[in-house]
Design a protein around this motif. Sequence first.
Motif, short mmCIF file in Angstrom:
data_model
loop_
_atom_site.label_atom_id
_atom_site.label_comp_id
_atom_site.label_asym_id
_atom_site.label_seq_id
_atom_site.Cartn_x
_atom_site.Cartn_y
_atom_site.Cartn_z
N ASP A 119 47.16 20.76 -13.20
CA ASP A 119 46.65 19.76 -12.25
C ASP A 119 46.37 18.42 -12.91
O ASP A 119 45.48 17.68 -12.51
CB ASP A 119 45.34 20.26 -11.62
N LYS A 120 47.08 18.08 -13.98
CA LYS A 120 46.72 16.86 -14.70
C LYS A 120 47.07 15.59 -13.91
O LYS A 120 47.98 15.60 -13.08
CB LYS A 120 47.38 16.82 -16.07
N ASN A 154 44.27 13.61 -18.11
CA ASN A 154 45.56 14.08 -18.59
C ASN A 154 45.55 15.55 -19.01
O ASN A 154 46.59 16.13 -19.26
CB ASN A 154 46.04 13.20 -19.74
N LEU A 155 44.35 16.14 -19.12
CA LEU A 155 44.29 17.56 -19.44
C LEU A 155 43.85 18.37 -18.22
O LEU A 155 43.54 19.54 -18.33
CB LEU A 155 43.31 17.81 -20.59
N ARG A 170 41.06 6.54 -14.16
CA ARG A 170 40.30 7.02 -15.32
C ARG A 170 39.40 5.94 -15.90
O ARG A 170 38.42 6.25 -16.58
CB ARG A 170 41.25 7.54 -16.39
N VAL A 171 39.75 4.68 -15.74
CA VAL A 171 38.82 3.64 -16.19
C VAL A 171 37.97 3.11 -15.04
O VAL A 171 36.86 2.64 -15.25
CB VAL A 171 39.52 2.45 -16.87
N TYR A 199 36.71 4.66 -22.68
CA TYR A 199 37.62 4.41 -23.79
C TYR A 199 38.74 5.44 -23.84
O TYR A 199 39.87 5.11 -24.19
CB TYR A 199 36.84 4.35 -25.10
N ASP A 200 38.42 6.67 -23.52
CA ASP A 200 39.47 7.69 -23.47
C ASP A 200 40.50 7.31 -22.42
O ASP A 200 41.69 7.56 -22.58
CB ASP A 200 38.90 9.07 -23.11
N GLY A 201 40.02 6.70 -21.33
CA GLY A 201 40.91 6.39 -20.21
C GLY A 201 41.80 5.19 -20.46
O GLY A 201 42.84 5.05 -19.83
#
Lengths: 343, 311
Positions: free
Chosen positions: B70-71, B85-86, B278-279, B266-268
């Motif tokens: 489902d990423k 993404n995971l 994601r951000v 930051y991961d995004g």
Amino acid sequence: MAVDLATRPGASSPETHPLVRVEDLLLHFPVYKGILRRQVGAVRAVDGLTFDIRRGETLGLVGESGCGKSTTGRTLLRLYRASGGRILFEGQDIAELEGERLRRMRPRMQMIFQDPQASLNPRMTVGAIIAEPLIEHGVHKAEARRAKVRELLDAVGLNPDYVNRYPHEFSGGQRQRIGIARALALDPDFIVCDEPIAALDVSIQAQVVNLLKDLQKKLGLTYLFISHDLSMVKHIADRVAVMYLGKIVELADVRTLFSAPKHPYTKALLSAVPVPDPTVEASRRRISCSRATYPIPPIRLPAASSAPAARRRSTDVFRKSRSGGRSIPAATWPAIACKEGGL
Amino acid sequence: MSDAVIKPPQGTPGAPLVTRQRTLAADVWRQFRQHRGGVLGAVVFLSIVLLVIFGPYIHGIDPQALNVRDKNQGISLTHPMGTDNLGRDMFAQVLAGGRTSLSVGITAMLLSLLVGTTIGVVAGYFRRADGLLMRLTDLFLALPLLPLLLVIIMLFRDTLRAAFGPETGIFLLIVFVIGITSWMQTARIVRGAVLSVKEQEFVVAAKSIGTRERRIVTRHILPNVLSPIMVSATLGIATAIITESALSFLGLGFPSDYPTWGRLLYDGVNFMAINPSRVIWPGLAISLTVLSINYIGDGLRDALDPRIRGR
Ligand SMILES: Nc1ncnc2c1ncn2[C@@H]1O[C@H](COP(=O)(O)OP(=O)(O)O)[C@@H](O)[C@H]1O
Ligand SMILES: [Mg+2]
């Protein structure tokens, strides 16, 4: 209640000791300069004052702005530390008192400030402001404090129900009354009134001065009344000291001073008071000080050579004014000052 | 105008002459309610806090549960903010991240406020301490903060971990590090305010009464420098949240399986092109929080000032 103590010992009886005696008082504000903040000189705001204030009297202190009147008042109350001289309060030298001993003297001498707005903490209610001295000097019971605060408000002519209001909710005259109530809270003997009416509307000035007079009569207070308004001083003071550049140039009974001023500076000051009579006013002569030759910032640099220079500059303070005032050499001032200041 | 007539308080025309004891808290609260921005800020901030605290119990997905199939999903009922993404649920991560970010932000702000206010008041009020304390402040301002943070964290991370466990240990470390590196502005502002307040006549009046120094500071100076302190506080939370994000980004903050808003942001960043949400979500959370706190600060500052209170 202390506010209506009928008479205090000494309030009515003839007094031999003065309540306050000042001997050769000096107060110099250091002046720093440069990145190293070295002291390069001093503002001699109070420069050798000697005078007495008798119990129960009002001593007026007049002089133009910046001559050191406020500084004198604050030094007397030990808000500043005197650079020299003695301050005798009932014979005790308080010039050197420190810490808790000084704190215990404070209730005896209080101050009423010039700017009633600035002298009241805007974040405290009137009740808290007047209660503060009581808390600080050990009236610990909240009930007793509240009663006393109400009495004080009543004594200065304010509605006691307004204890929970903030200073900004009052008019200037009312704020000054709050300041007076605070000064009275500790039953002082001596009050320095530092231009208490200068910031008020003319219509209210008389009310406040009359309140001060009434309180004096009722409580046997002694005032040092600082002002630059000679007509008000004439109204309230018993004796008047004229101050010029940190020194008292003339000190005399109020009537003598106004009818027969001796010192040229006093004459100049008096000549500036308007007279409420059109014919007299029209023919009134003003003795004026010329700005260009005005003798100085009262800063004297430590270099020995600057002192004579300052004196030289001050000799021609009073130029003949256009209206024809006499020119009087200022060099004669110290002599007059000595004669009058000696008392 | 007669001097003996007392005008009724503004804003309450015809109010009865009250003798009721006025308490500061009640006054402040009454005025705060009048401040629309402040109230709105408080509502938003409280909602965020409540959501962050109770949200995970309602939205029961484990923020760390991987589901690679489902990423990078968009918004759906099961994943209100999509997935990363995971395949981890973004909403759950934002809620979990909020807990950490908010507690770090608030605690670090309190610490920095305490240090800054103390130093500012002491420097401003006691002339003798001024030179030394302000040089200290300059010193901290001049220090290259990031290398300093790195060194502190390197030196103490393992010790604290051993002493308090990995999560509490790193929490304390980060709060401490942010706190002691962000008090300088507060100290300077407060010192300036104290310098001007202490020259006012009511302080001289307090002295002439014989008020003790300690009480002059607490009753006269502090209440009159509350405004700059409030402003520092609100800005402080914002800076603390952002600093924590930067630290997380450098891998020096919380461990990677421990989300914070900054970390999520930051991961995004790398996936911004594929999956902008994601951000957007963590960014929105940070902005909303900071903004609402600023409005609260604004309202509080006005409510604390009796001169404005009447309006
Ligand atoms: N805190 C201070 N530091 C330095 N100089 C001062 C200070 N307070 C007053 N002065 C100076 O001392 C002189 C006398 O001031 P002040 O006593 O306030 O005068 P007045 O009350 O007669 O108007 C002025 O020249 C003033 O600039
Ligand atoms: Mg003055």
